[in-house]
Design a protein around this motif. Structure first.
Motif, PDB file in Angstrom:
ATOM      1  N   UNK A 209       0.831  -1.207   0.000  1.00 22.68           N
ATOM      2  CA  UNK A 209       0.000   0.000   0.000  1.00 22.68           C
ATOM      3  C   UNK A 209       0.862   1.253   0.000  1.00 22.68           C
ATOM      4  N   UNK A 210       0.327   2.300  -0.589  1.00 21.24           N
ATOM      5  CA  UNK A 210       1.014   3.577  -0.634  1.00 21.24           C
ATOM      6  C   UNK A 210       0.485   4.508   0.441  1.00 21.24           C
ATOM      7  N   UNK A 211       1.272   5.510   0.752  1.00 22.63           N
ATOM      8  CA  UNK A 211       0.807   6.619   1.571  1.00 22.63           C
ATOM      9  C   UNK A 211       0.478   7.754   0.602  1.00 22.63           C
ATOM     10  N   UNK A 212      -0.762   8.202   0.613  1.00 19.41           N
ATOM     11  CA  UNK A 212      -1.233   9.185  -0.355  1.00 19.41           C
ATOM     12  C   UNK A 212      -1.703  10.432   0.375  1.00 19.41           C
ATOM     13  N   UNK A 213      -1.132  11.566   0.016  1.00 19.56           N
ATOM     14  CA  UNK A 213      -1.562  12.842   0.568  1.00 19.56           C
ATOM     15  C   UNK A 213      -2.530  13.513  -0.379  1.00 19.56           C
ATOM     16  N   UNK A 214      -3.711  13.824   0.095  1.00 14.65           N
ATOM     17  CA  UNK A 214      -4.735  14.483  -0.718  1.00 14.65           C
ATOM     18  C   UNK A 214      -4.714  15.974  -0.418  1.00 14.65           C
TER      19      UNK A 214
ATOM     20  N   UNK B 215      -9.134   0.660  -1.318  1.00 13.10           N
ATOM     21  CA  UNK B 215      -8.210  -0.239  -2.015  1.00 13.10           C
ATOM     22  C   UNK B 215      -7.032  -0.645  -1.131  1.00 13.10           C
ATOM     23  N   UNK B 216      -7.008  -0.158   0.103  1.00 13.66           N
ATOM     24  CA  UNK B 216      -5.970  -0.570   1.042  1.00 13.66           C
ATOM     25  C   UNK B 216      -4.853   0.422   1.271  1.00 13.66           C
ATOM     26  N   UNK B 217      -4.938   1.611   0.670  1.00 16.86           N
ATOM     27  CA  UNK B 217      -3.882   2.604   0.840  1.00 16.86           C
ATOM     28  C   UNK B 217      -4.131   3.473   2.067  1.00 16.86           C
ATOM     29  N   UNK B 218      -3.066   4.044   2.590  1.00 19.57           N
ATOM     30  CA  UNK B 218      -3.172   4.989   3.695  1.00 19.57           C
ATOM     31  C   UNK B 218      -3.314   6.388   3.105  1.00 19.57           C
ATOM     32  N   UNK B 219      -4.298   7.121   3.545  1.00 26.26           N
ATOM     33  CA  UNK B 219      -4.599   8.420   2.956  1.00 26.26           C
ATOM     34  C   UNK B 219      -4.705   9.480   4.034  1.00 26.26           C
ATOM     35  N   UNK B 220      -4.014  10.596   3.811  1.00 27.35           N
ATOM     36  CA  UNK B 220      -4.214  11.772   4.649  1.00 27.35           C
ATOM     37  C   UNK B 220      -4.959  12.816   3.830  1.00 27.35           C
ATOM     38  N   UNK B 221      -6.191  13.078   4.220  1.00 26.44           N
ATOM     39  CA  UNK B 221      -6.985  14.140   3.621  1.00 26.44           C
ATOM     40  C   UNK B 221      -6.558  15.458   4.254  1.00 26.44           C
ATOM     41  N   UNK B 222      -6.539  16.528   3.460  1.00 28.12           N
ATOM     42  CA  UNK B 222      -6.077  17.792   4.032  1.00 28.12           C
ATOM     43  C   UNK B 222      -7.038  18.928   3.740  1.00 28.12           C
TER      44      UNK B 222
END
Length: 253
Positions: free
Chosen positions: A43-48, A65-72
């Protein structure tokens, strides 16, 4: 004939993108190469950057989909309901925090904010393996003057590259309605195609892998100069299969 024209165009693009083979070999030997491995990788770390309707919907699909997401947001506390509903892989933060967090950064903001993002974060964004450009210049919202400036740069894509110097940009998800993202992801039958445009082969590989992981089919339509076609209201907007996208692209040349 349209199919032949598209194939010829794809061959030219592959030859152009493959010209930087030395860069690619160096990349393949680096830790970042793990981001571009076939679908099913870690999984990726995704910055939104931007968590409105489109950013929230796209980030939600990434989380599922299993990724780590930081919403901003400028007010990350306002994102509490969104992240609480998505579980431990989702969190909220400031734009600074989301950019620092992400292996990949997705920019989903009104295009009027792109210049400010570039001024404040260009150096940090240039260090990311992929900056996903989901923002669109829309005259009725962003103003005729900005829309004209983007057109003078060669369209969205080249304009973003100018505002975010050094960033590894791929345009994608620019013209699929946010309300359809969850429904279209992993739909039964032939997947929905996502036209993408970029000049950096490493970023293209990472973006393509990410798009497949969330249940869509990426279709490279060309370099960032083709980004002018990846906006609402163009023939490539809306929902199409990969084959339909290729037919449309052939008609654009």
């Amino acid at each position: 004939m349209a199919r032949d024209a598209f194939v010829d165009h794809q061959r030219r693009e592959l030859l152009r993108l493959s010209a930087s083979s030395t860069v690619w070999l160096a990349f393949a030997a680096s830790p970042l190469s793990a981001l571009a491995q076939p679908a099913g990788g870690p999984p990726l770390k995704i910055g939104m950057v931007g968590s409105g309707k489109e950013g929230g919907a796209l980030g939600t699909v990434f989380v599922k989909a299993g990724h780590q997401v930081m919403f901003s947001s400028r007010h990350p506390e306002q994102l509490k309901d969104l992240v609480d509903g998505l579980g431990p892989r989702a969190q909220a933060g400031t734009v600074d925090q989301a950019i620092a967090f992400g292996d990949v950064v997705a920019i989903v903001v009104p295009y009027t904010a792109m210049e400010e993002i570039g001024k404040e974060h260009a150096a940090a964004l240039a260090k990311k393996a992929l900056v996903l450009d989901v923002s669109n210049p829309i005259a009725r919202r962003d103003g005729e003057e900005l829309a004209k400036w983007v057109e003078q740069q060669g369209g969205a894509g080249l304009a973003t590259a100018k505002l975010l110097p050094g960033a590894h940009i791929v345009r994608a998800f620019n013209a699929i309605n946010y309300m359809k993202l969850s429904e279209d992801a992993h739909r039964s039958g032939e997947p929905v195609g996502v036209p993408i445009a970029g000049d950096d082969q490493n970023a293209i590989a990472i973006a393509s892998n990410l798009i497949r992981q969330i249940g869509f089919e990426p279709v490279l339509v060309g370099g960032l100069s083709m980004g002018k076609h990846l906006v609402p209201g163009t023939p490539l907007s809306g929902e199409h299969t990969a084959a339909e996208i290729r037919q449309i692209v052939a008609s654009l040349h």
